[in-house]
Design a protein around this motif. Structure first.
Motif, PDB file in Angstrom:
ATOM      1  N   GLN A 157     -75.815   4.882   8.221  1.00  0.00           N
ATOM      2  CA  GLN A 157     -77.114   5.552   8.318  1.00  0.00           C
ATOM      3  C   GLN A 157     -77.026   7.049   8.040  1.00  0.00           C
ATOM      4  O   GLN A 157     -77.912   7.620   7.391  1.00  0.00           O
ATOM      5  CB  GLN A 157     -77.725   5.309   9.707  1.00  0.00           C
ATOM      6  CG  GLN A 157     -78.142   3.864   9.943  1.00  0.00           C
ATOM      7  CD  GLN A 157     -79.169   3.385   8.928  1.00  0.00           C
ATOM      8  OE1 GLN A 157     -80.236   3.988   8.760  1.00  0.00           O
ATOM      9  NE2 GLN A 157     -78.872   2.310   8.233  1.00  0.00           N
ATOM     10  N   LYS A 209     -86.191   6.960   3.155  1.00  0.00           N
ATOM     11  CA  LYS A 209     -85.602   8.229   3.611  1.00  0.00           C
ATOM     12  C   LYS A 209     -85.827   9.325   2.577  1.00  0.00           C
ATOM     13  O   LYS A 209     -86.075  10.488   2.928  1.00  0.00           O
ATOM     14  CB  LYS A 209     -84.110   8.046   3.882  1.00  0.00           C
ATOM     15  CG  LYS A 209     -83.787   7.167   5.083  1.00  0.00           C
ATOM     16  CD  LYS A 209     -82.284   7.044   5.284  1.00  0.00           C
ATOM     17  CE  LYS A 209     -81.944   6.246   6.553  1.00  0.00           C
ATOM     18  NZ  LYS A 209     -82.325   4.829   6.448  1.00  0.00           N
ATOM     19  N   GLN A 230     -76.715   7.416   4.344  1.00  0.00           N
ATOM     20  CA  GLN A 230     -78.003   7.200   3.672  1.00  0.00           C
ATOM     21  C   GLN A 230     -78.882   8.453   3.730  1.00  0.00           C
ATOM     22  O   GLN A 230     -79.591   8.760   2.771  1.00  0.00           O
ATOM     23  CB  GLN A 230     -78.735   6.007   4.288  1.00  0.00           C
ATOM     24  CG  GLN A 230     -78.132   4.665   3.906  1.00  0.00           C
ATOM     25  CD  GLN A 230     -78.986   3.489   4.359  1.00  0.00           C
ATOM     26  OE1 GLN A 230     -80.094   3.660   4.880  1.00  0.00           O
ATOM     27  NE2 GLN A 230     -78.485   2.283   4.152  1.00  0.00           N
ATOM     28  N   LYS A 231     -78.823   9.163   4.838  1.00  0.00           N
ATOM     29  CA  LYS A 231     -79.576  10.419   4.931  1.00  0.00           C
ATOM     30  C   LYS A 231     -79.044  11.439   3.938  1.00  0.00           C
ATOM     31  O   LYS A 231     -79.814  12.178   3.309  1.00  0.00           O
ATOM     32  CB  LYS A 231     -79.495  10.973   6.355  1.00  0.00           C
ATOM     33  CG  LYS A 231     -80.244  10.157   7.389  1.00  0.00           C
ATOM     34  CD  LYS A 231     -80.078  10.742   8.781  1.00  0.00           C
ATOM     35  CE  LYS A 231     -80.778   9.893   9.831  1.00  0.00           C
ATOM     36  NZ  LYS A 231     -80.581  10.412  11.199  1.00  0.00           N
ATOM     37  N   ASP A 281     -84.369   1.007   1.882  1.00  0.00           N
ATOM     38  CA  ASP A 281     -83.918   1.836   3.004  1.00  0.00           C
ATOM     39  C   ASP A 281     -83.736   3.289   2.571  1.00  0.00           C
ATOM     40  O   ASP A 281     -84.199   4.223   3.239  1.00  0.00           O
ATOM     41  CB  ASP A 281     -82.601   1.301   3.572  1.00  0.00           C
ATOM     42  CG  ASP A 281     -82.774  -0.011   4.332  1.00  0.00           C
ATOM     43  OD1 ASP A 281     -83.927  -0.365   4.658  1.00  0.00           O
ATOM     44  OD2 ASP A 281     -81.753  -0.688   4.581  1.00  0.00           O
TER      45      ASP A 281
END
Length: 277
Positions: free
Chosen positions: A253, A120, A256-257, A116
């Protein structure tokens, strides 16, 4: 006599006065002039035709910064316990690849988290002009750690980023770190300084972007995914999946970015890291 001539002219003019009746006969001539105008226009139309054929040729391929980065999303859905040497010519062996740890709180497997974030990270690096080589893009693969290193070596990449998450027997341990070989590493010792500089740059940028505790660079000489490399490499341990706070944060999320953005923020084009010939 001039007067007499004038009278003569007057008489002539009066006798010729019906001549205006002939001028209307000339009026149809305007109908002829439009017919000449269209005939001249087609003569100029063929000339622009060559231009469209030349337009596609100046279009080059999209320009980047000329640098290539390889990304390995650590682990895979099914581990492979078959053995492989930990480095070129090594007698010591270890399992080819493991499936990794699991989030103590979220239950998410490490191999899913690493992919994941790696996807990114690829997008972040591409947006900065890098060409990116992905070692894997799916969970259903069987690629040993040595094979991952060799893929990176042969890809033309200048940097190898191995994306992982950590685990500990103690759930209180938290933070991020990077791994690099020591200068006494028998396989990649000559590249140790490059790897350590890369690792320090990555962990500092990553922690600055995410707020994770910075645990610095730790040296390991038994990592086959490092020892088979011929280009500067770092293992990024993004956080502890056994720690509730780290585990939950790494599944957010937006976080994670930021994780990907932090790793991508390193100026890889200016590191000038030597490789192994």
């Amino acid at each position: 006599e001039s007067r007499g001539l004038g009278d003569v002219y007057k008489r002539q003019l009066l006798t010729e006065s019906p001549a205006p009746t002939e001028t209307p006969a000339i009026t149809p001539s305007p109908t002829e002039t439009p017919t000449l105008e269209p005939t001249a226009e087609p003569e100029n139309t063929p000339e622009p035709t060559p231009f469209p054929t030349e337009e596609p040729t100046p279009e080059p391929t999209p320009s980047g910064n000329g640098h290539i980065v390889a990304i390995d999303a650590g682990h895979q859905a099914q581990g492979n316990s078959e053995q492989e040497p930990i480095g070129p010519g090594a007698s010591e062996t270890k399992a080819k690849v493991a499936s990794g740890t699991t989030g103590r709180t979220t239950g998410v497997p490490e191999y899913q988290l690493t992919l994941d974030v790696s996807l990114k990270l690829r997008e972040e690096l591409q947006n900065r002009g890098y060409q990116v080589v992905m070692i894997r893009e799916t969970h259903d693969v069987n690629i040993s750690n040595a094979e991952r290193a060799e893929t990176a070596n042969n890809s033309g990449a200048e940097i190898f980023l191995r994306i992982h998450a950590n685990g500990s027997d103690s759930s209180s341990v938290n933070g991020a770190l990077t791994m690099a070989p020591s200068s006494s590493n028998p396989y990649v010792g000559s590249m140790a300084d490059s790897c350590q500089r890369l690792s320090q740059s990555v962990v500092d940028a990553y922690c600055a972007a995410t707020g994770f505790k910075n645990m610095g660079v730790q040296n390991y000489d038994n990592m086959s995914g490092i020892n088979w490399c011929r280009i500067p490499v770092t293992i990024v341990e993004m956080g502890f999946m056994t720690n509730p706070d780290d585990d939950l944060a790494m599944q957010d999320q937006e976080m994670q970015k930021r994780m990907a953005s932090g790793i991508a923020a390193v100026s890889y084009t200016h590191l000038t890291l030597p490789t192994i010939a």
